[in-house]
Scaffold this motif. Structure first.
Motif, short mmCIF file in Angstrom:
data_model
loop_
_atom_site.label_atom_id
_atom_site.label_comp_id
_atom_site.label_asym_id
_atom_site.label_seq_id
_atom_site.Cartn_x
_atom_site.Cartn_y
_atom_site.Cartn_z
N SER A 134 -1.51 33.16 -4.06
CA SER A 134 -1.72 33.18 -2.60
C SER A 134 -1.24 34.48 -1.96
O SER A 134 -1.64 34.83 -0.86
CB SER A 134 -1.02 31.99 -1.94
OG SER A 134 0.40 32.15 -1.98
N GLU A 135 -0.34 35.20 -2.67
CA GLU A 135 0.26 36.42 -2.11
C GLU A 135 -0.32 37.70 -2.71
O GLU A 135 0.07 38.80 -2.30
CB GLU A 135 1.78 36.40 -2.36
CG GLU A 135 2.54 35.34 -1.58
CD GLU A 135 2.76 35.73 -0.13
OE1 GLU A 135 2.73 36.94 0.17
OE2 GLU A 135 2.95 34.83 0.71
N LEU A 136 -1.22 37.59 -3.68
CA LEU A 136 -1.74 38.79 -4.36
C LEU A 136 -2.41 39.77 -3.40
O LEU A 136 -3.15 39.37 -2.49
CB LEU A 136 -2.75 38.38 -5.43
CG LEU A 136 -2.20 37.93 -6.80
CD1 LEU A 136 -3.33 37.43 -7.69
CD2 LEU A 136 -1.43 39.05 -7.48
N LYS A 137 -2.15 41.06 -3.64
CA LYS A 137 -2.74 42.11 -2.81
C LYS A 137 -3.87 42.85 -3.53
O LYS A 137 -4.65 43.56 -2.90
CB LYS A 137 -1.66 43.13 -2.41
CG LYS A 137 -0.49 42.54 -1.63
CD LYS A 137 -0.94 41.91 -0.32
CE LYS A 137 0.24 41.37 0.48
NZ LYS A 137 -0.20 40.68 1.71
N LYS A 138 -3.93 42.70 -4.86
CA LYS A 138 -4.95 43.36 -5.67
C LYS A 138 -5.78 42.31 -6.41
O LYS A 138 -5.30 41.21 -6.68
CB LYS A 138 -4.30 44.31 -6.68
CG LYS A 138 -3.45 45.43 -6.09
CD LYS A 138 -4.32 46.54 -5.53
CE LYS A 138 -3.52 47.79 -5.24
NZ LYS A 138 -2.39 47.62 -4.34
N PRO A 139 -7.03 42.64 -6.76
CA PRO A 139 -7.89 41.69 -7.49
C PRO A 139 -7.54 41.65 -8.98
O PRO A 139 -8.28 42.15 -9.83
CB PRO A 139 -9.30 42.27 -7.27
CG PRO A 139 -9.07 43.74 -7.12
CD PRO A 139 -7.76 43.89 -6.41
N VAL A 140 -6.39 41.09 -9.26
CA VAL A 140 -5.92 40.98 -10.65
C VAL A 140 -5.68 39.50 -10.98
O VAL A 140 -5.61 38.65 -10.09
CB VAL A 140 -4.61 41.78 -10.87
CG1 VAL A 140 -4.85 43.26 -10.62
CG2 VAL A 140 -3.50 41.26 -9.95
N THR A 141 -5.52 39.23 -12.28
CA THR A 141 -5.26 37.87 -12.73
C THR A 141 -3.82 37.77 -13.23
O THR A 141 -3.39 38.56 -14.08
CB THR A 141 -6.21 37.46 -13.86
OG1 THR A 141 -7.56 37.57 -13.39
CG2 THR A 141 -5.95 36.02 -14.30
N ILE A 142 -3.09 36.82 -12.69
CA ILE A 142 -1.70 36.60 -13.09
C ILE A 142 -1.59 35.24 -13.78
O ILE A 142 -2.06 34.23 -13.25
CB ILE A 142 -0.76 36.63 -11.86
CG1 ILE A 142 -0.87 37.96 -11.13
CG2 ILE A 142 0.69 36.37 -12.30
CD1 ILE A 142 -0.47 39.17 -11.94
N TYR A 143 -0.99 35.25 -14.95
CA TYR A 143 -0.71 34.01 -15.67
C TYR A 143 0.79 33.77 -15.63
O TYR A 143 1.58 34.70 -15.79
CB TYR A 143 -1.16 34.13 -17.13
CG TYR A 143 -2.61 34.52 -17.31
CD1 TYR A 143 -3.60 33.55 -17.38
CD2 TYR A 143 -2.98 35.86 -17.41
CE1 TYR A 143 -4.94 33.90 -17.55
CE2 TYR A 143 -4.31 36.22 -17.57
CZ TYR A 143 -5.28 35.24 -17.65
OH TYR A 143 -6.60 35.60 -17.81
N VAL A 144 1.19 32.54 -15.41
CA VAL A 144 2.62 32.20 -15.36
C VAL A 144 2.97 31.33 -16.56
O VAL A 144 2.26 30.35 -16.86
CB VAL A 144 2.99 31.49 -14.05
CG1 VAL A 144 4.44 31.00 -14.08
CG2 VAL A 144 2.78 32.43 -12.86
N ALA A 145 4.06 31.69 -17.23
CA ALA A 145 4.52 30.93 -18.39
C ALA A 145 6.00 30.62 -18.26
O ALA A 145 6.75 31.36 -17.59
CB ALA A 145 4.27 31.72 -19.68
N SER A 146 6.43 29.56 -18.90
CA SER A 146 7.84 29.19 -18.94
C SER A 146 8.41 29.57 -20.30
O SER A 146 7.80 29.31 -21.34
CB SER A 146 8.01 27.68 -18.73
OG SER A 146 9.36 27.30 -18.89
N ASN A 147 9.59 30.21 -20.27
CA ASN A 147 10.23 30.63 -21.53
C ASN A 147 11.74 30.50 -21.37
O ASN A 147 12.45 31.48 -21.22
CB ASN A 147 9.83 32.08 -21.85
CG ASN A 147 10.48 32.65 -23.09
OD1 ASN A 147 10.82 33.83 -23.10
ND2 ASN A 147 10.66 31.86 -24.12
N PRO A 148 12.24 29.26 -21.35
CA PRO A 148 13.68 29.05 -21.10
C PRO A 148 14.56 29.69 -22.15
O PRO A 148 14.16 29.87 -23.30
CB PRO A 148 13.81 27.52 -21.13
CG PRO A 148 12.65 27.05 -21.93
CD PRO A 148 11.54 28.00 -21.64
N GLU A 149 15.78 30.07 -21.71
CA GLU A 149 16.75 30.67 -22.64
C GLU A 149 17.75 29.62 -23.10
O GLU A 149 17.99 28.62 -22.41
CB GLU A 149 17.46 31.85 -21.97
CG GLU A 149 18.04 31.56 -20.58
CD GLU A 149 19.34 30.80 -20.60
OE1 GLU A 149 20.03 30.85 -21.64
OE2 GLU A 149 19.65 30.16 -19.60
#
Length: 442
Positions: A134-149
């Motif tokens: 919702s906040e992106l300023k450029k036409p790019v694709t963002i993927y979100v992943a979880s990687n707990p420590e």
């Protein structure tokens, strides 16, 4: 790969340095310019064994900056490793995570994977992905992943490079492939791939289980004192059972640090939010809070009040090998001693300055001025009426009965079971530990 790390605390800095050590080019980002300058000079802002050595060894692949715009623009992966401190109601404060997410959304110029390494409530990764989109300023694709420590302070570098497992929570194959590539240099470590919510829960369930194990064994230790059993003999017998294991069975005065207290309360809050109560976690929290005052209660056997007495405190940090004081028993006990009228002398090999600052923040200068910070254990014990041991530093465990002879009255209350009972047997020493027999000095 070009990797950016948001946050240079235990999680962020250790992750970044270890990623650089396995061949990646890493930019560590922090808002604290003083910390950045310190790291640029080759110094670590945290006390962690082996960290500075790896910072020096991998200096050519490490960059430290406050310039998040350039750091995030062309990164292949951005790890979020900022803090999620506890709110007053026990829930996790996610403001730092969302702040970084907004910075990423406003500045990325290419497709990338954003990896949430901070400990966050279940479902947060989903919300972060929607927020970034919702906040992106450029036409790019963002993927979100979880990687707990799963690192522990004092062994963070070893725990990162030689982890028991790497947990990856993803919703698509692309994210999984990128993270596998990022961890390609971490040899012979099992990779567990789940969806994001399961990955988030694995972190909480793991930490809270260990906290539960500690609180359970502390309750067994308290009962051992009442019935004449020895907790170390009990845990030794338990540990042979592979279903139980021998880890996290050391009785004491409770857990502390940045994870267990915060994560147990956060999971308890999350369950309550959904009209559910995890009774075991609630009990673990209550037991741990009570356990912190175990030694103070024991002191009443010897003195009705500490008024006018000299109290020696050995160890301030929540565990050895770190300068972290978060939720350390010393933080609640030392002010209690001062309020009870004691003259308090303290010693810790690395935590004294941080403790002094904590006393200033949480109490007042007047209270802090009543605490004497000693450079040597011998100085701390001199003419003391009673000694409290809160941290099992090697220097403390190495003490012998004769080292306590400069006390006025040799009364030792050991919250970490540092010594073999036989060491003090037959000596003119009163020694009490947790879950074991009293050495009365007679």
């Amino acid at each position: 790969m070009n990797i950016a790390i948001a946050g240079t605390g235990y999680v962020g800095l250790c992750t970044g340095v270890c990623m650089a050590h396995t061949g990646h080019y890493v930019t560590c980002v922090d808002i604290d310019e003083q910390k950045i300058n310190l790291m640029k000079s080759g110094k670590s802002p945290i006390f962690e064994e082996g960290l500075e050595e790896l910072m020096t060894l991998n200096n050519e692949r490490l960059t430290y900056t406050t310039d998040y715009i350039n750091a995030y623009q062309n990164a292949d992966i951005i790890f979020i490793g900022v803090g999620t401190p506890e709110k007053k109601d026990g829930s996790a404060n996610l403001s730092y995570v969302y702040n970084v997410a907004k910075q990423i959304a406003h500045n990325v110029t290419k497709d990338c994977v954003v990896v949430v390494k901070s400990t966050v409530p279940i479902g947060t990764n989903d919300k972060i992905e929607n927020f970034i989109k919702s906040e992106l300023k450029k036409p790019v694709t963002i993927y979100v992943a979880s990687n707990p420590e799963f690192l522990a302070q004092g062994t963070a570098i070893r725990d990162t490079l030689h982890a028991s497992r790497i947990v990856i929570g993803v919703e698509n194959q692309y994210s999984e492939n990128i993270l596998r590539q990022a961890y390609n240099g971490f040899k012979d470590i099992p990779i567990v791939v789940t969806n994001r919510r399961s990955a988030e829960m694995i972190k909480y369930a793991s930490n809270d289980f260990l906290a539960l194990k500690i609180s359970y064994i502390n309750e067994i230790a308290n009962l051992c004192e009442l019935i004449g059993a020895d907790i170390q003999e009990v845990t030794n017998g338990m540990g042979y059972d592979e279903r139980i294991g021998d880890k996290f069975l050391n009785a004491g005065i409770g857990y502390g640090g940045s994870c267990f207290p915060k994560d147990t309360k956060a999971l308890h809050w999350l369950a309550s939010f959904h009209d559910y109560e995890i009774k075991t976690i609630k009990a673990a929290i209550e037991v741990n809070e009570q356990q912190k005052f175990k030694l103070f209660k024991k002191s009443r056997k010897y003195y009705e009040s500490l008024e006018g007495l000299t109290v020696a405190v050995l160890g301030l940090t929540f565990k050895p090998g770190t300068d972290d004081l978060r939720e350390a028993p010393s933080l609640v006990n030392v002010p209690l001693f001062v309020d009870d009228g004691a003259i308090v002398k303290v010693w810790d090999p690395v935590g004294s300055e941080a403790f002094k600052n904590a006393m200033e923040r949480e109490h007042n200068s007047e209270l802090n001025e009543k605490v004497e910070y000693c450079d040597k254990i011998e100085e701390t014990l001199k003419e003391a009426d009673i000694c409290f041991i809160f941290t099992e530093w090697p220097e403390i465990k190495a003490l012998e009965p004769k080292d306590f002879n400069n006390m006025k009255d040799v009364i030792i209350l050991d919250g970490r079971n540092c010594y073999d009972l036989n060491v003090f047997s037959g000596k003119n020493i009163k020694y009490e530990s947790i879950g074991r027999s009293l050495i009365s000095g007679e």
